[in-house]
Motif scaffolding. Sequence first.
Motif, PDB file in Angstrom:
ATOM      1  N   THR A  10      34.941  42.178  33.142  1.00 19.28           N
ATOM      2  CA  THR A  10      33.647  41.497  34.220  1.00 19.28           C
ATOM      3  C   THR A  10      34.030  42.730  34.853  1.00 19.28           C
ATOM      4  OG1 THR A  10      35.926  40.096  34.877  1.00 19.28           O
ATOM      5  CG2 THR A  10      34.045  39.362  32.989  1.00 19.28           C
ATOM      6  N   ALA A  11      33.691  42.263  36.042  1.00 17.32           N
ATOM      7  CA  ALA A  11      34.531  43.024  37.377  1.00 17.32           C
ATOM      8  C   ALA A  11      35.949  43.254  37.736  1.00 17.32           C
ATOM      9  CB  ALA A  11      33.329  42.542  38.926  1.00 17.32           C
ATOM     10  N   ALA A  12      36.561  41.377  37.648  1.00 20.71           N
ATOM     11  CA  ALA A  12      37.888  41.656  37.505  1.00 20.71           C
ATOM     12  C   ALA A  12      38.904  41.944  36.392  1.00 20.71           C
ATOM     13  CB  ALA A  12      38.004  39.966  37.658  1.00 20.71           C
ATOM     14  N   ASP A  13      38.467  43.076  35.508  1.00 24.50           N
ATOM     15  CA  ASP A  13      38.940  43.364  34.964  1.00 24.50           C
ATOM     16  C   ASP A  13      38.913  45.736  35.184  1.00 24.50           C
ATOM     17  OD1 ASP A  13      39.559  41.818  32.195  1.00 24.50           O
ATOM     18  OD2 ASP A  13      37.462  42.011  32.030  1.00 24.50           O
ATOM     19  N   THR A  14      38.354  45.699  36.449  1.00 28.54           N
ATOM     20  CA  THR A  14      37.935  47.091  36.671  1.00 28.54           C
ATOM     21  C   THR A  14      39.317  47.527  36.657  1.00 28.54           C
ATOM     22  OG1 THR A  14      35.820  46.520  37.701  1.00 28.54           O
ATOM     23  CG2 THR A  14      37.025  48.448  38.237  1.00 28.54           C
ATOM     24  N   ASP A  15      40.625  47.398  37.840  1.00 30.53           N
ATOM     25  CA  ASP A  15      41.379  48.222  37.630  1.00 30.53           C
ATOM     26  C   ASP A  15      42.335  47.768  36.613  1.00 30.53           C
ATOM     27  OD1 ASP A  15      41.451  47.756  40.148  1.00 30.53           O
ATOM     28  OD2 ASP A  15      42.600  46.033  41.127  1.00 30.53           O
ATOM     29  N   ARG A  16      42.396  47.117  35.815  1.00 29.73           N
ATOM     30  CA  ARG A  16      43.353  47.722  34.399  1.00 29.73           C
ATOM     31  C   ARG A  16      42.522  48.516  34.007  1.00 29.73           C
ATOM     32  NH1 ARG A  16      48.094  45.773  32.161  1.00 29.73           N
ATOM     33  NH2 ARG A  16      48.206  45.353  30.042  1.00 29.73           N
ATOM     34  N   VAL A  17      41.418  48.322  33.723  1.00 31.93           N
ATOM     35  CA  VAL A  17      40.608  49.364  33.115  1.00 31.93           C
ATOM     36  C   VAL A  17      41.844  50.512  33.163  1.00 31.93           C
ATOM     37  CG1 VAL A  17      38.184  50.815  32.649  1.00 31.93           C
ATOM     38  CG2 VAL A  17      38.616  47.585  32.399  1.00 31.93           C
ATOM     39  N   TYR A  18      40.635  51.015  34.890  1.00 32.54           N
ATOM     40  CA  TYR A  18      41.353  51.587  35.178  1.00 32.54           C
ATOM     41  C   TYR A  18      42.962  52.255  34.693  1.00 32.54           C
ATOM     42  CZ  TYR A  18      38.000  52.842  38.776  1.00 32.54           C
ATOM     43  OH  TYR A  18      37.000  53.419  39.206  1.00 32.54           O
TER      44      TYR A  18
END
Length: 200
Positions: A10-18
């Motif tokens: 989800t969009a909430a995972d974006t920082d973690r994906v970075y």
Amino acid sequence: MSEPHIRAATAADTDRVYEICRRTAAAGEDGSHLYSDPRMPGYLYSAAYLKLQPDCAFVLDIDGQAAGYVIGTPDTAAFEARLLDEWWPWVRRQTEGMQISRPKDQMAADRIARPRAQAPGILADYPAHLHINLLPQAQSGGWGRRMIETQLENMRRRGVSGLHLGLDPDNHRAAGFYRHIGFTDISPADQMIYGIRLDG
């Protein structure tokens, strides 16, 4: 504490994906020292998929946060066209004025200025592609294989005939893993690429 499980990103995972992308950016090891901008690996290799192809983005959830991801697209050529229109202009604004001070900064600046397209010869038989990265705590228990299988099944449902992925030539462990699960070396002269057919 919840059991580890694979779920849609989800969009909430974006920082973690970075973060995951940065911490695996040196042939699977921590690449934080290679880039002056901690988000740079994500700009190049991962974050665009959550924005432009979220239906092909999955994460391994451990205790409520992503510890790995598998991302991709069923149509590499179409995705690259979207990157040119919708992603790279935004990244250029984010990185404007970047000072070249770390080992991979110049490569990153060049890639952002002149994005590369995958060779048509690869896409003819392997039009889809994926990226997968796992933090060290997720690199056991068979999660890598299960994440790959999740993405391959997703691609099969979409009627994809073949899929490829790029490898860092220094990541010998990953090359062995991909051969073990059915990928073959389809590398051209200037890249290390493995592919798998999904229609046979």
